[in-house]
Design a protein around this motif. Structure first.
Motif, short mmCIF file in Angstrom:
data_model
loop_
_atom_site.label_atom_id
_atom_site.label_comp_id
_atom_site.label_asym_id
_atom_site.label_seq_id
_atom_site.Cartn_x
_atom_site.Cartn_y
_atom_site.Cartn_z
N ALA A 5 0.88 -1.17 0.00
CA ALA A 5 0.00 0.00 0.00
C ALA A 5 0.92 1.22 0.00
O ALA A 5 1.57 1.50 0.99
N LEU A 6 1.02 1.89 -1.14
CA LEU A 6 2.01 2.95 -1.32
C LEU A 6 1.89 4.07 -0.30
O LEU A 6 2.89 4.56 0.22
N PHE A 7 0.70 4.51 -0.02
CA PHE A 7 0.51 5.72 0.77
C PHE A 7 -0.02 5.41 2.17
O PHE A 7 -0.65 6.25 2.80
N SER A 8 0.30 4.22 2.66
CA SER A 8 -0.10 3.82 4.01
C SER A 8 0.39 4.85 5.02
O SER A 8 1.54 5.27 4.99
N GLY A 9 -0.51 5.29 5.89
CA GLY A 9 -0.17 6.29 6.89
C GLY A 9 -0.36 7.72 6.40
O GLY A 9 -0.23 8.66 7.19
N GLY A 102 6.82 -0.61 -3.26
CA GLY A 102 6.37 0.30 -2.22
C GLY A 102 7.30 1.48 -2.06
O GLY A 102 8.38 1.54 -2.62
N ILE A 103 6.83 2.45 -1.29
CA ILE A 103 7.62 3.63 -0.96
C ILE A 103 8.33 3.31 0.36
O ILE A 103 7.69 2.86 1.31
N PRO A 104 9.63 3.52 0.45
CA PRO A 104 10.34 3.22 1.70
C PRO A 104 9.71 3.95 2.89
O PRO A 104 9.23 5.08 2.76
N GLU A 105 9.72 3.30 4.03
CA GLU A 105 9.12 3.85 5.25
C GLU A 105 9.64 5.26 5.56
O GLU A 105 8.87 6.15 5.91
N GLU A 106 10.95 5.46 5.39
CA GLU A 106 11.54 6.78 5.68
C GLU A 106 10.95 7.84 4.77
O GLU A 106 10.71 8.98 5.20
N THR A 109 7.41 8.62 5.89
CA THR A 109 7.48 9.43 7.11
C THR A 109 7.76 10.88 6.75
O THR A 109 7.11 11.81 7.26
N TYR A 110 8.73 11.10 5.86
CA TYR A 110 9.06 12.45 5.43
C TYR A 110 7.87 13.11 4.75
O TYR A 110 7.55 14.28 5.03
N MET A 111 7.19 12.38 3.88
CA MET A 111 6.03 12.93 3.19
C MET A 111 4.98 13.38 4.21
O MET A 111 4.37 14.44 4.06
N GLY A 112 4.77 12.57 5.24
CA GLY A 112 3.82 12.92 6.28
C GLY A 112 4.25 14.14 7.06
O GLY A 112 3.44 15.01 7.40
N MET A 113 5.56 14.24 7.34
CA MET A 113 6.08 15.38 8.10
C MET A 113 5.91 16.69 7.36
O MET A 113 5.68 17.74 7.98
N VAL A 114 6.01 16.67 6.03
CA VAL A 114 5.85 17.91 5.28
C VAL A 114 4.39 18.20 4.94
O VAL A 114 4.09 19.21 4.32
N GLY A 115 3.48 17.31 5.37
CA GLY A 115 2.06 17.57 5.22
C GLY A 115 1.36 16.92 4.04
O GLY A 115 0.21 17.23 3.74
#
Length: 141
Positions: A5-9, A102-106, A109-115
């Motif tokens: 799931a690419l955009f999980s989280g 998939g997109i690496p977890e890191e 996480t970064y994508m989520g941090m920047v919104g």
């Protein structure tokens, strides 16, 4: 290797609630809470919508993207430019590979941090993609 799931989280429903992810057999799914009923939506259905939106943002801007990429890499020679341009021309193949790996977890996480967020409805239709800092054609953020 199984699909991811690419955009999980990074996905939420229309009410701002986080959307969980899980598997049905080998297929990754996003789980949307529909008034207590857990709707399982194949992640590929949502992920392809997001990737298609990203592809539309790329189209027509390949030259600028290539210029900035080779500058970032510090390799502004003709061969590097050709390689980057070729990858952009094969963007659908790149997306297919991304769906598999998939997109690496890191990175997530970064994508989520920047919104970065994707908003979906209970049917798995992408309602909105939030990309802070994105410049539109009108020059607005």
């Amino acid at each position: 290797m199984s699909k991811k799931a690419l955009f999980s989280g990074l996905i939420e429903d229309e009410f701002g609630n986080p959307v969980a992810s899980s598997f049905i057999g080998d297929e990754p799914c996003y789980i949307v809470d529909d008034a207590g009923f857990k709707r399982h939506i194949l992640s590929e259905q949502v992920d392809r919508q997001v990737l298609q939106a990203m592809k539309q943002q790329i189209q027509g801007h390949e030259g600028e993207i290539t210029d900035q990429t080779v500058k970032m890499l510090g390799t502004e020679d003709i061969f590097s430019r050709a390689m980057v341009m070729q990858q952009l021309e094969k963007i659908d193949q790149q997306f297919d590979a991304l769906l598999e790996t998939g997109i690496p977890e890191e990175s997530r996480t970064y994508m989520g941090m920047v919104g970065f967020r994707v908003v979906i409805n209970i049917h798995g239709e992408v309602v909105e993609i939030r990309q802070p800092g994105l410049i539109t054609d009108e020059g607005e953020e």
